[in-house]
Design a protein around this motif. Structure first.
Motif, PDB file in Angstrom:
ATOM      1  N   ALA A   1      40.400  34.609  35.634  1.00  0.00           N
ATOM      2  CA  ALA A   1      40.464  36.057  35.795  1.00  0.00           C
ATOM      3  C   ALA A   1      41.186  36.438  37.083  1.00  0.00           C
ATOM      4  CB  ALA A   1      39.052  36.644  35.780  1.00  0.00           C
ATOM      5  N   GLN A   2      40.997  35.664  38.141  1.00  0.00           N
ATOM      6  CA  GLN A   2      41.671  35.952  39.395  1.00  0.00           C
ATOM      7  C   GLN A   2      43.151  35.601  39.336  1.00  0.00           C
ATOM      8  OE1 GLN A   2      40.269  37.493  41.998  1.00  0.00           O
ATOM      9  NE2 GLN A   2      38.316  37.645  40.906  1.00  0.00           N
ATOM     10  N   LEU A   3      43.479  34.469  38.698  1.00  0.00           N
ATOM     11  CA  LEU A   3      44.884  34.073  38.584  1.00  0.00           C
ATOM     12  C   LEU A   3      45.671  35.068  37.741  1.00  0.00           C
ATOM     13  CD1 LEU A   3      44.683  30.187  38.127  1.00  0.00           C
ATOM     14  CD2 LEU A   3      45.563  31.444  40.094  1.00  0.00           C
ATOM     15  N   GLY A   4      45.019  35.616  36.717  1.00  0.00           N
ATOM     16  CA  GLY A   4      45.720  36.576  35.874  1.00  0.00           C
ATOM     17  C   GLY A   4      46.108  37.836  36.603  1.00  0.00           C
ATOM     18  N   GLN A   5      45.407  38.182  37.669  1.00  0.00           N
ATOM     19  CA  GLN A   5      45.700  39.401  38.414  1.00  0.00           C
ATOM     20  C   GLN A   5      46.666  39.176  39.574  1.00  0.00           C
ATOM     21  OE1 GLN A   5      42.164  42.084  39.073  1.00  0.00           O
ATOM     22  NE2 GLN A   5      41.050  40.273  38.438  1.00  0.00           N
TER      23      GLN A   5
ATOM     24  N   THR B   1      40.628  46.688  34.888  1.00  0.00           N
ATOM     25  CA  THR B   1      42.052  47.001  34.992  1.00  0.00           C
ATOM     26  C   THR B   1      42.928  45.955  34.318  1.00  0.00           C
ATOM     27  OG1 THR B   1      42.040  45.927  37.162  1.00  0.00           O
ATOM     28  CG2 THR B   1      41.829  48.324  37.110  1.00  0.00           C
ATOM     29  N   MET B   2      42.424  44.735  34.168  1.00  0.00           N
ATOM     30  CA  MET B   2      43.220  43.674  33.562  1.00  0.00           C
ATOM     31  C   MET B   2      43.020  43.576  32.063  1.00  0.00           C
ATOM     32  SD  MET B   2      44.880  42.800  36.082  1.00  0.00           S
ATOM     33  CE  MET B   2      45.826  41.547  35.232  1.00  0.00           C
ATOM     34  N   THR B   3      42.152  44.373  31.502  1.00  0.00           N
ATOM     35  CA  THR B   3      41.960  44.363  30.050  1.00  0.00           C
ATOM     36  C   THR B   3      42.479  45.647  29.401  1.00  0.00           C
ATOM     37  OG1 THR B   3      39.730  45.280  30.259  1.00  0.00           O
ATOM     38  CG2 THR B   3      39.939  42.882  30.241  1.00  0.00           C
TER      39      THR B   3
ATOM     40  N   ARG C   1      39.316  43.032  24.784  1.00  0.00           N
ATOM     41  CA  ARG C   1      38.150  42.276  25.222  1.00  0.00           C
ATOM     42  C   ARG C   1      38.451  41.353  26.393  1.00  0.00           C
ATOM     43  NH1 ARG C   1      35.627  39.550  20.006  1.00  0.00           N
ATOM     44  NH2 ARG C   1      37.644  38.504  20.083  1.00  0.00           N
ATOM     45  N   SER C   2      39.727  41.000  26.565  1.00  0.00           N
ATOM     46  CA  SER C   2      40.095  40.092  27.644  1.00  0.00           C
ATOM     47  C   SER C   2      41.566  40.304  27.985  1.00  0.00           C
ATOM     48  CB  SER C   2      39.852  38.623  27.243  1.00  0.00           C
ATOM     49  OG  SER C   2      40.687  38.276  26.154  1.00  0.00           O
TER      50      SER C   2
END
Length: 275
Positions: free
Chosen positions: A61-65, A197-199, A245-246
């Motif tokens: 989740a952190q790497l995706g942001q 914010t990432m979904t 959802r993700s």
């Protein structure tokens, strides 16, 4: 009309009805298997990337942001998920699934069924509830609205923070600074720890247009001016916020909707104006 003809017509109608029912059963079976296969593919690609990058779901989740390109250079993307089918129109339905929609800025998210096909985003009622919030069992999914993607724009990521207004602010003492709690979805076992914010992704549609002078032909004496009716950027428009959802599902939706918008573009001009 004699009795024999009536009997034959009734038999023909029953046979036709049975054929249609068989086709419907096969379609239902196909889409159930197709949905399960797509989810298994998404899970397998995610698991493979977690192993390659040597991270867990929380770190994903952190790497995706905030990850840089060199940090995720060893990650892989499946050509079965990210493909050119949206532009080539190899399927009647580009993508379908369940999303959470906020039609206006100051409303709450509601679950809905979404189908992306033929340049439109078809939205169906997901669940019916009583005033107390209890879910009402039903089998009919009425179409709620249809969004024409002809003159729309799509954006996602941290820039959607201004459209969310109300975000999850849960405090976890074990993970300071991380507001989203781990989630699991019982229908298919999918898990996620991504921030709101990432979904989310936003489809923006211009509500104002104006005339714009453009030159046609080569520069010089042969050039002539023509008025075009174009969308105006820099002015308030209509924003429709969707939540997946993700982050992985959001990326899949954003790519599919973005390709559909690109396919519909036919050199439309836009006009930048001051706010």
């Amino acid at each position: 009309m004699n009795d024999g003809l009536v009997i034959r017509l009734q038999a023909f109608n029953m046979e036709t009805k049975n054929e249609w029912m068989d086709r419907m059963r096969k379609l239902v079976e196909y889409w159930k298997l197709r949905t399960a296969d797509d989810m298994n593919l998404l899970k397998s690609v995610r698991h493979a990337n977690l192993e390659k990058l040597d991270i867990d779901e929380e770190m994903e989740a952190q790497l995706g942001q905030f990850a840089e390109k060199w940090e995720v250079s060893r990650a892989t993307a499946s050509p079965l998920l990210f493909n050119m089918c949206g532009i080539s129109c190899c399927r009647a339905i580009t993508m379908s699934g369940t999303l959470y929609r906020k039609p206006r800025k100051h409303t709450t998210f509601l679950q809905c069924g979404v189908i992306l096909c033929h340049g439109q985003l078809l939205i169906f009622h997901g669940k019916l509830r009583e005033r107390t919030g209890k879910e009402i069992p039903h089998i009919q999914h009425e179409r709620q609205t249809a969004i024409d993607l002809q003159n729309c724009y799509i954006y996602s990521g941290l820039v959607t923070e201004g459209d969310l207004l109300y975000q999850n602010r849960t405090f976890d003492s074990n993970r300071p600074g991380h507001h989203a709690l781990p989630r699991v979805y019982l229908e298919d076992g999918w898990t996620s720890t991504d921030e709101d914010t990432m979904t989310c992704f936003v489809i923006w549609q211009a509500t104002r247009k104006s005339f714009f002078k453009s030159n046609e032909g080569t520069a010089g004496a042969g050039a002539r001016q023509r008025l075009r009716y174009v969308s105006r950027l820099g002015v308030p428009g209509r924003s429709m916020v969707f939540k997946a959802r993700s982050r992985a599902e959001r990326d899949h939706w954003v790519m599919s909707v973005g390709m559909e918008i690109e396919r519909l573009r036919q050199g439309e001009e836009v006009r930048l104006v001051d706010a």
